[in-house]
Enzyme design. Sequence first.
Site, PDB file in Angstrom:
ATOM      1  N   THR A 168       0.870  -1.172   0.000  1.00  0.00           N
ATOM      2  CA  THR A 168       0.000   0.000   0.000  1.00  0.00           C
ATOM      3  C   THR A 168       0.911   1.227   0.000  1.00  0.00           C
ATOM      4  O   THR A 168       2.006   1.154   0.548  1.00  0.00           O
ATOM      5  CB  THR A 168      -0.843   0.007   1.295  1.00  0.00           C
ATOM      6  N   ARG A 196     -14.017  -6.962  -2.114  1.00  0.00           N
ATOM      7  CA  ARG A 196     -13.393  -6.785  -0.804  1.00  0.00           C
ATOM      8  C   ARG A 196     -12.798  -5.382  -0.713  1.00  0.00           C
ATOM      9  O   ARG A 196     -12.071  -4.947  -1.588  1.00  0.00           O
ATOM     10  CB  ARG A 196     -12.276  -7.815  -0.586  1.00  0.00           C
ATOM     11  N   VAL A 197     -13.127  -4.676   0.356  1.00  0.00           N
ATOM     12  CA  VAL A 197     -12.529  -3.375   0.613  1.00  0.00           C
ATOM     13  C   VAL A 197     -11.838  -3.453   1.965  1.00  0.00           C
ATOM     14  O   VAL A 197     -12.428  -3.915   2.939  1.00  0.00           O
ATOM     15  CB  VAL A 197     -13.595  -2.259   0.618  1.00  0.00           C
ATOM     16  N   GLY A 198     -10.589  -3.020   2.013  1.00  0.00           N
ATOM     17  CA  GLY A 198      -9.832  -3.086   3.259  1.00  0.00           C
ATOM     18  C   GLY A 198      -9.848  -1.773   4.008  1.00  0.00           C
ATOM     19  O   GLY A 198     -10.776  -0.971   3.888  1.00  0.00           O
ATOM     20  N   ASP A 199      -8.785  -1.537   4.765  1.00  0.00           N
ATOM     21  CA  ASP A 199      -8.728  -0.348   5.618  1.00  0.00           C
ATOM     22  C   ASP A 199      -8.516   0.947   4.848  1.00  0.00           C
ATOM     23  O   ASP A 199      -8.899   2.016   5.312  1.00  0.00           O
ATOM     24  CB  ASP A 199      -7.577  -0.502   6.610  1.00  0.00           C
ATOM     25  N   THR A 219      -0.415   1.108   6.661  1.00  0.00           N
ATOM     26  CA  THR A 219      -0.219   0.024   5.702  1.00  0.00           C
ATOM     27  C   THR A 219      -0.085  -1.266   6.502  1.00  0.00           C
ATOM     28  O   THR A 219       0.315  -1.230   7.666  1.00  0.00           O
ATOM     29  CB  THR A 219       1.040   0.247   4.830  1.00  0.00           C
ATOM     30  N   GLY A 220      -0.432  -2.382   5.894  1.00  0.00           N
ATOM     31  CA  GLY A 220      -0.329  -3.655   6.598  1.00  0.00           C
ATOM     32  C   GLY A 220      -1.575  -4.492   6.385  1.00  0.00           C
ATOM     33  O   GLY A 220      -2.260  -4.334   5.378  1.00  0.00           O
ATOM     34  N   HIS A 221      -1.890  -5.348   7.344  1.00  0.00           N
ATOM     35  CA  HIS A 221      -3.050  -6.231   7.194  1.00  0.00           C
ATOM     36  C   HIS A 221      -4.337  -5.443   7.435  1.00  0.00           C
ATOM     37  O   HIS A 221      -4.661  -5.066   8.563  1.00  0.00           O
ATOM     38  CB  HIS A 221      -2.955  -7.417   8.151  1.00  0.00           C
ATOM     39  N   GLY A 222      -5.060  -5.185   6.344  1.00  0.00           N
ATOM     40  CA  GLY A 222      -6.216  -4.293   6.375  1.00  0.00           C
ATOM     41  C   GLY A 222      -7.261  -4.629   7.409  1.00  0.00           C
ATOM     42  O   GLY A 222      -7.751  -3.762   8.132  1.00  0.00           O
TER      43      GLY A 222
END
Length: 318
Positions: A168, A196-199, A219-222
């Site tokens: 990201t 799918r939508v993340g953070d 950034t990272g695991h959403g």
Amino acid sequence: GRMKPVIVVHGGAGRIFKEREEGSRAGVVRAALQGYGILKRRGSALDAVEEAVRSMENDPHFNAGCGSVLNEKGEVEMDAIIMDGKNLDSGAVSAVKCIANPIKLARLVMEKTKHMLLTDSGAHLFAQAMGIPETPGEKLITERSRERWKKNLEPDSNPEEFQKDLGTVGAVAIDNEGNVACATSTGGLSNKLIGRVGDTACIGSGGYADNRSGATSTTGHGESIMKVVLARLILYHMEQGMSPEMAADTALDYMKTRVGGLGGVIVVNSSGEWAARFSTKQMSWATVKDDQLHYGIYAGERHTKSVDEALASESEGF
């Protein structure tokens, strides 16, 4: 305005494969220098973060814009957010396809609509209305993204293993006037479910900016980031009197212990102090303050150059 401008950028937290290190370093440095150029000309923090992120969206080394990872169906779906610390205005897009610079569209959502988030086909219609040219989906797909997608489709594959190289991209800045802003953009998780939508597109998770405390991009695991509303959590810690570095570390530590999530953040506070911190193996980052460029990828790594020196080597190519 009396503030000294500062910009910080990240190119994603996770594991950066050896052969991609140079490109990641060069990409964040280029983005930081471009954003800083705007700030030096008395431009706004908003323009600076948008420009820095656009630069990384156009760089195939990062999982944003061109170079984004593919969803389960082999398509690129992207999310982006931008936020103005002056009045807490924000604009975001999610699950957008076929545009080169989602961050530009997010900025238009913020400035040309009464809304904060447009998704999928609605975002697409809005982009058309705004005259944003369509980029054929294939143009955004790199050989590497397609290879990874195929690998992840194999029956014995473990997509989780690959998620570690996330990429990201994001930027935070403070300008001469003391206004702060953040911007974040991503292609999301490789082989994710359609839709799918993340953070990244979520205010307070993928980014947050408030002149009273500062700005951050994550950034990272959403899914982990969303569980703890990471960006807002960091600003909360700064409101309680923590330095940017302390606030970042405290929030990342909480995310790790509470939900087992890893990530990285960049932060600038209202007095221009900055931090780039991560709980993953690596995160590419760069910052410019007082005409000094700092950048790194590994924990504890920090190179420093004057902006003039950096711009000179920039024009020769790294």
